[in-house]
Design a protein around this motif. Structure first.
Motif, PDB file in Angstrom:
ATOM      1  N   GLY A  33       7.582  15.282  32.601  1.00  0.00           N
ATOM      2  CA  GLY A  33       6.967  16.579  32.819  1.00  0.00           C
ATOM      3  C   GLY A  33       5.925  16.852  31.759  1.00  0.00           C
ATOM      4  N   MET A  34       4.976  17.716  32.099  1.00  0.00           N
ATOM      5  CA  MET A  34       3.935  18.124  31.135  1.00  0.00           C
ATOM      6  C   MET A  34       3.699  19.614  31.261  1.00  0.00           C
ATOM      7  N   GLY A  35       3.246  20.197  30.188  1.00  0.00           N
ATOM      8  CA  GLY A  35       3.013  21.625  30.233  1.00  0.00           C
ATOM      9  C   GLY A  35       2.115  22.083  29.113  1.00  0.00           C
ATOM     10  N   TRP A  36       2.063  23.397  28.953  1.00  0.00           N
ATOM     11  CA  TRP A  36       1.223  24.034  27.949  1.00  0.00           C
ATOM     12  C   TRP A  36       2.034  25.061  27.171  1.00  0.00           C
ATOM     13  N   TYR A  37       1.815  25.081  25.873  1.00  0.00           N
ATOM     14  CA  TYR A  37       2.349  26.097  24.979  1.00  0.00           C
ATOM     15  C   TYR A  37       1.167  26.728  24.264  1.00  0.00           C
ATOM     16  N   ARG A  38       1.415  27.865  23.646  1.00  0.00           N
ATOM     17  CA  ARG A  38       0.356  28.475  22.862  1.00  0.00           C
ATOM     18  C   ARG A  38       0.924  29.097  21.597  1.00  0.00           C
ATOM     19  N   GLN A  39       0.051  29.265  20.613  1.00  0.00           N
ATOM     20  CA  GLN A  39       0.473  29.878  19.357  1.00  0.00           C
ATOM     21  C   GLN A  39      -0.680  30.687  18.790  1.00  0.00           C
ATOM     22  N   VAL A  48       3.878  28.473  27.866  1.00  0.00           N
ATOM     23  CA  VAL A  48       2.992  29.070  28.855  1.00  0.00           C
ATOM     24  C   VAL A  48       3.461  28.638  30.253  1.00  0.00           C
ATOM     25  N   THR A  49       3.528  27.327  30.449  1.00  0.00           N
ATOM     26  CA  THR A  49       3.967  26.781  31.721  1.00  0.00           C
ATOM     27  C   THR A  49       4.375  25.328  31.540  1.00  0.00           C
ATOM     28  N   PHE A  50       5.270  24.867  32.400  1.00  0.00           N
ATOM     29  CA  PHE A  50       5.726  23.479  32.358  1.00  0.00           C
ATOM     30  C   PHE A  50       5.929  22.987  33.776  1.00  0.00           C
ATOM     31  N   ALA A  51       5.373  21.811  34.049  1.00  0.00           N
ATOM     32  CA  ALA A  51       5.473  21.232  35.386  1.00  0.00           C
ATOM     33  C   ALA A  51       6.297  19.959  35.345  1.00  0.00           C
ATOM     34  N   PRO A  52       7.499  19.964  35.917  1.00  0.00           N
ATOM     35  CA  PRO A  52       8.278  18.728  36.000  1.00  0.00           C
ATOM     36  C   PRO A  52       7.639  17.779  37.003  1.00  0.00           C
ATOM     37  N   SER A  57       9.235  23.078  41.267  1.00  0.00           N
ATOM     38  CA  SER A  57       8.151  24.005  40.984  1.00  0.00           C
ATOM     39  C   SER A  57       7.950  24.175  39.483  1.00  0.00           C
ATOM     40  N   PRO A  58       6.724  24.412  39.066  1.00  0.00           N
ATOM     41  CA  PRO A  58       6.478  24.671  37.654  1.00  0.00           C
ATOM     42  C   PRO A  58       7.163  25.959  37.195  1.00  0.00           C
ATOM     43  N   LYS A  59       7.423  25.990  35.908  1.00  0.00           N
ATOM     44  CA  LYS A  59       7.968  27.194  35.287  1.00  0.00           C
ATOM     45  C   LYS A  59       6.835  27.909  34.546  1.00  0.00           C
ATOM     46  N   ALA A  61       5.791  31.366  31.988  1.00  0.00           N
ATOM     47  CA  ALA A  61       6.164  32.543  31.217  1.00  0.00           C
ATOM     48  C   ALA A  61       5.764  33.784  31.993  1.00  0.00           C
ATOM     49  N   ASP A  62       6.452  34.874  31.726  1.00  0.00           N
ATOM     50  CA  ASP A  62       6.154  36.108  32.469  1.00  0.00           C
ATOM     51  C   ASP A  62       4.685  36.505  32.348  1.00  0.00           C
ATOM     52  N   PHE A  63       4.102  36.334  31.156  1.00  0.00           N
ATOM     53  CA  PHE A  63       2.721  36.764  30.964  1.00  0.00           C
ATOM     54  C   PHE A  63       1.734  35.891  31.747  1.00  0.00           C
ATOM     55  N   ALA A  64       2.181  34.708  32.158  1.00  0.00           N
ATOM     56  CA  ALA A  64       1.310  33.779  32.856  1.00  0.00           C
ATOM     57  C   ALA A  64       1.402  33.897  34.387  1.00  0.00           C
ATOM     58  N   LYS A  65       2.465  34.468  34.852  1.00  0.00           N
ATOM     59  CA  LYS A  65       2.673  34.547  36.303  1.00  0.00           C
ATOM     60  C   LYS A  65       1.576  35.361  36.967  1.00  0.00           C
ATOM     61  N   GLY A  66       1.008  34.798  38.016  1.00  0.00           N
ATOM     62  CA  GLY A  66      -0.039  35.474  38.757  1.00  0.00           C
ATOM     63  C   GLY A  66      -1.429  35.320  38.182  1.00  0.00           C
ATOM     64  N   ARG A  67      -1.528  34.813  36.949  1.00  0.00           N
ATOM     65  CA  ARG A  67      -2.844  34.641  36.337  1.00  0.00           C
ATOM     66  C   ARG A  67      -3.153  33.181  36.007  1.00  0.00           C
ATOM     67  N   PHE A  68      -2.139  32.438  35.645  1.00  0.00           N
ATOM     68  CA  PHE A  68      -2.324  31.044  35.223  1.00  0.00           C
ATOM     69  C   PHE A  68      -1.716  30.117  36.262  1.00  0.00           C
ATOM     70  N   THR A  69      -2.346  28.964  36.457  1.00  0.00           N
ATOM     71  CA  THR A  69      -1.831  27.974  37.384  1.00  0.00           C
ATOM     72  C   THR A  69      -1.948  26.587  36.777  1.00  0.00           C
ATOM     73  N   ILE A  70      -0.844  25.875  36.760  1.00  0.00           N
ATOM     74  CA  ILE A  70      -0.861  24.492  36.286  1.00  0.00           C
ATOM     75  C   ILE A  70      -0.945  23.570  37.487  1.00  0.00           C
ATOM     76  N   SER A  71      -1.710  22.515  37.339  1.00  0.00           N
ATOM     77  CA  SER A  71      -1.800  21.519  38.395  1.00  0.00           C
ATOM     78  C   SER A  71      -1.751  20.142  37.763  1.00  0.00           C
ATOM     79  N   ARG A  72      -1.304  19.186  38.558  1.00  0.00           N
ATOM     80  CA  ARG A  72      -1.155  17.834  38.045  1.00  0.00           C
ATOM     81  C   ARG A  72      -2.036  16.882  38.834  1.00  0.00           C
TER      82      ARG A  72
END
Length: 120
Positions: A33-39, A48-52, A57-59, A61-72
Motif C-alpha cells: 500500500g501507499m499513501g500520503w501523510y503531512r506535517q 492524509v490518505t492511504f491506498a491498500p 477502498s482508500p482510507k 482523514a476526515d479533513f481530506a474526505k470530499g476534497r482529496f483523492t488518491i489514485s494509483r
C-alpha cells in the motif's frame, strides 16, 4: 530498500487545487500500500490518505474526505494525490509513504517531502 520521490508541491491560493505524485523504485514487489501523510510546524505527522494495493477502498482523514483523492498507477508503484478546495490549514510538508511487508516484518518507507503552501 524502497526509494520514494515526490513531486507537485507549491504555492496555491485558497480554494485552488494541486496534484502531488509519488513514484517508488527499488524493491517494490513487497509494497502492499501507499499513501500520503503531512506535517506542519504546529502538529505531529498525520495521515492524509492511504491506498491498500489489495483492492480495498482508500482510507482518508476526515479533513481530506470530499476534497482529496488518491489514485494509483496500477502499471507501476506510483500514487497521485489530487487536492481540491485547498485551505490555509492544509499548508504542510506532504510525505509519501510506502508500506512494505516481508514475511512477518512490516516496514515503512518515506519520501523526503514536498511543501504545499496555501496562501493568498
Amino acid at each position: 530498500q524502497v526509494q520514494l520521490v515526490e513531486s507537485g508541491g507549491g504555492l496555491v491560493q485558497p480554494g485552488g487545487s494541486l496534484r502531488l505524485s509519488c513514484a517508488a523504485s527499488g524493491n517494490t514487489k513487497n509494497i502492499h500500500g501507499m499513501g500520503w501523510y503531512r506535517q506542519s510546524p504546529e502538529k505531529q505527522r498525520e495521515l492524509v490518505t492511504f491506498a491498500p494495493f489489495n483492492g480495498f477502498s482508500p482510507k482518508y482523514a476526515d479533513f481530506a474526505k470530499g476534497r482529496f483523492t488518491i489514485s494509483r498507477d496500477s502499471t507501476k508503484s506510483a500514487v497521485n494525490l489530487e487536492m481540491n478546495s485547498l485551505k490555509p490549514e492544509d499548508t504542510a510538508v506532504y510525505y509519501c509513504n510506502a508500506a512494505v511487508r516481508v514475511l512477518d516484518d512490516e516496514m515503512d518507507y518515506w519520501g523526503k517531502g514536498t511543501l504545499v503552501a496555501v496562501s493568498s
